[in-house]
Design an enzyme around this catalytic site. Structure first.
Site, mmCIF file in Angstrom:
data_model
loop_
_atom_site.group_PDB
_atom_site.id
_atom_site.type_symbol
_atom_site.label_atom_id
_atom_site.label_comp_id
_atom_site.label_asym_id
_atom_site.label_seq_id
_atom_site.Cartn_x
_atom_site.Cartn_y
_atom_site.Cartn_z
ATOM 1 N N THR A 171 -16.613 3.176 -3.601
ATOM 2 C CA THR A 171 -15.462 2.295 -3.785
ATOM 3 C C THR A 171 -15.513 1.759 -5.210
ATOM 4 O O THR A 171 -16.595 1.598 -5.778
ATOM 5 C CB THR A 171 -15.566 1.140 -2.766
ATOM 6 O OG1 THR A 171 -15.281 1.660 -1.471
ATOM 7 C CG2 THR A 171 -14.614 0.001 -3.070
ATOM 8 N N ARG A 199 -7.798 3.339 10.273
ATOM 9 C CA ARG A 199 -8.843 2.321 10.058
ATOM 10 C C ARG A 199 -8.660 1.679 8.675
ATOM 11 O O ARG A 199 -8.450 2.364 7.680
ATOM 12 C CB ARG A 199 -10.218 2.977 10.166
ATOM 13 C CG ARG A 199 -11.392 2.052 9.865
ATOM 14 C CD ARG A 199 -11.790 2.068 8.411
ATOM 15 N NE ARG A 199 -12.989 1.277 8.149
ATOM 16 C CZ ARG A 199 -13.416 0.954 6.928
ATOM 17 N NH1 ARG A 199 -12.751 1.362 5.876
ATOM 18 N NH2 ARG A 199 -14.497 0.238 6.769
ATOM 19 N N VAL A 200 -8.747 0.366 8.625
ATOM 20 C CA VAL A 200 -8.654 -0.359 7.357
ATOM 21 C C VAL A 200 -9.864 -1.272 7.235
ATOM 22 O O VAL A 200 -10.243 -1.948 8.202
ATOM 23 C CB VAL A 200 -7.351 -1.184 7.287
ATOM 24 C CG1 VAL A 200 -7.316 -2.030 6.019
ATOM 25 C CG2 VAL A 200 -6.136 -0.269 7.351
ATOM 26 N N GLY A 201 -10.468 -1.285 6.064
ATOM 27 C CA GLY A 201 -11.639 -2.127 5.846
ATOM 28 C C GLY A 201 -11.304 -3.413 5.115
ATOM 29 O O GLY A 201 -10.189 -3.931 5.200
ATOM 30 N N ASP A 202 -12.278 -3.904 4.377
ATOM 31 C CA ASP A 202 -12.147 -5.207 3.709
ATOM 32 C C ASP A 202 -11.398 -5.140 2.386
ATOM 33 O O ASP A 202 -10.821 -6.139 1.943
ATOM 34 C CB ASP A 202 -13.553 -5.762 3.429
ATOM 35 C CG ASP A 202 -14.362 -4.812 2.543
ATOM 36 O OD1 ASP A 202 -14.374 -3.596 2.825
ATOM 37 O OD2 ASP A 202 -14.964 -5.288 1.560
ATOM 38 N N THR A 222 -17.939 -4.280 -2.058
ATOM 39 C CA THR A 222 -18.077 -2.880 -1.659
ATOM 40 C C THR A 222 -19.172 -2.771 -0.602
ATOM 41 O O THR A 222 -20.197 -3.442 -0.702
ATOM 42 C CB THR A 222 -18.435 -1.966 -2.859
ATOM 43 O OG1 THR A 222 -18.855 -0.692 -2.361
ATOM 44 C CG2 THR A 222 -19.539 -2.547 -3.715
ATOM 45 N N GLY A 223 -18.929 -1.956 0.392
ATOM 46 C CA GLY A 223 -19.942 -1.785 1.430
ATOM 47 C C GLY A 223 -19.295 -1.551 2.783
ATOM 48 O O GLY A 223 -18.139 -1.118 2.856
ATOM 49 N N GLY A 225 -17.250 -2.122 5.394
ATOM 50 C CA GLY A 225 -16.119 -3.029 5.338
ATOM 51 C C GLY A 225 -15.866 -3.846 6.582
ATOM 52 O O GLY A 225 -15.322 -4.955 6.494
#
Ligand code: ASP
Length: 312
Positions: A171, A199-202, A222-223, A225
């Protein structure tokens, strides 16, 4: 899997930019030639931001240019290099936030844009929470990008073939302060390799993976999420700083909250006085920073520091 704990901080002049190319476990699996390429990509992104900041341009444009440069390289998990879902499709998430106005623009699960961060910037231009949408998802985001005339991702890359990210967890993100003292933050990602479609992350979520507030800090995370999202990671950093904690402690504690939810990763943080901090609890995190007196990328190879002006 190696789980280090690393924290580095310092003070930069104004203007300045700090970038990251993802926290992960990539160092041991990456060849020296690929590491050298990642370094070049980071220096190029710092240069893109500096071209905006040096003549007095806004932090908001600087973070977009830095992130767009990393997206275009194809070597990170963002833009051209974004990893595939379990269906072999590519869905990208991105956000850019203006610390002066508190306005954010973001897209998620989008397939259209070649440069997801430029799409987020176009959403931000709609006006913010009071005037218009701040986050567009999926088909709606794609339609918006098409109507806005934004360049389309090469369909040949839609299956995730053709470009192999050097870092599968790469990222990308940037935080900057401009000559007027305004902060901005931007983050762009393909998400997690093999993720479920939708799917959606942070990364595109204000206060989770991306945050900027002139009165406190700019943050790009980053990581893993899901854990960053549930922790409200970037808000935790801001709240720590606002409560009087040193930047380093606020960042360390916020990453601790992510870890308590099972996640690992890292972040870059920049405060309005030029102090910055970088932390991660994975084995590596590509990163760099630039102001009028330094241009630095870490940790990829020894001897990575270059004097300012040694690159375009
Ligand atoms: N945080 C991103 C996500 O979960 C991925 C990453 O930073 O590696 O979508």
């Amino acid at each position: 899997m190696t789980r280090g704990a690393f924290l580095e901080s310092g003070a930069l002049g104004t203007p300045a930019v700090v970038i990251h190319g993802g926290a992960g476990e990539f160092l041991s699996a990456t060849s020296p030639a690929d590491l050298a390429q990642l370094e070049e990509d980071l220096f190029t992104a710092l240069g893109a931001a500096w071209e905006v900041l040096d003549p007095g341009g806004p932090a908001l444009d600087a973070v977009v240019e830095a992130v767009a440069s990393l997206e275009a390289s194809g070597h990170f998990n963002a833009g051209r290099g974004a990893v595939a879902t379990c269906d072999g499709t590519v869905e990208t998430d991105s956000a850019v936030m203006d610390g002066a106005s508190g306005t954010i623009g973001a897209i998620c699960a989008a397939t259209w844009p070649e440069s997801p961060i430029r799409a987020a910037r176009a959403v931000l231009a709609l006006g913010g929470p009071a005037e218009g949408p701040i986050l567009l998802a999926g088909a709606g985001a794609d339609r918006f990008c098409e109507k806005a005339g934004l360049a389309r991702r090469d369909p040949a890359l839609l299956s995730g073939e053709g470009v192999v990210p050097i870092s599968r967890s790469g990222t990308v993100g940037a935080v900057a302060i401009d000559s007027d003292g305004h902060l901005a933050a931007a983050t762009s990602t393909g998400g997690r390799l093999g993720k479920l479609p939708g799917r959606v992350g942070d990364s595109p979520i204000a206060g989770a993976g991306t945050w900027a507030n002139d009165r406190s800090v700019a943050v790009s995370g980053t990581g893993e999420g899901e854990s960053f999202l549930v922790a409200g990671f970037a808000h935790l950093v801001e709240w720590g700083v606002t409560a009087g904690a040193p930047l380093e402690a606020a960042l360390r504690d916020a990453l601790g909250s992510v870890r308590a939810r099972g996640g690992h990763g890292g972040a870059i943080v920049l405060a309005g006085d030029g102090r910055f901090a970088v932390a991660y609890d994975t084995s590596a995190m590509a990163r760099g920073w630039r102001d009028a007196s330094c241009s630095t990328v870490r940790p990829l190879r020894p001897g990575h520091d270059r004097p300012a002006g040694a690159q375009s």
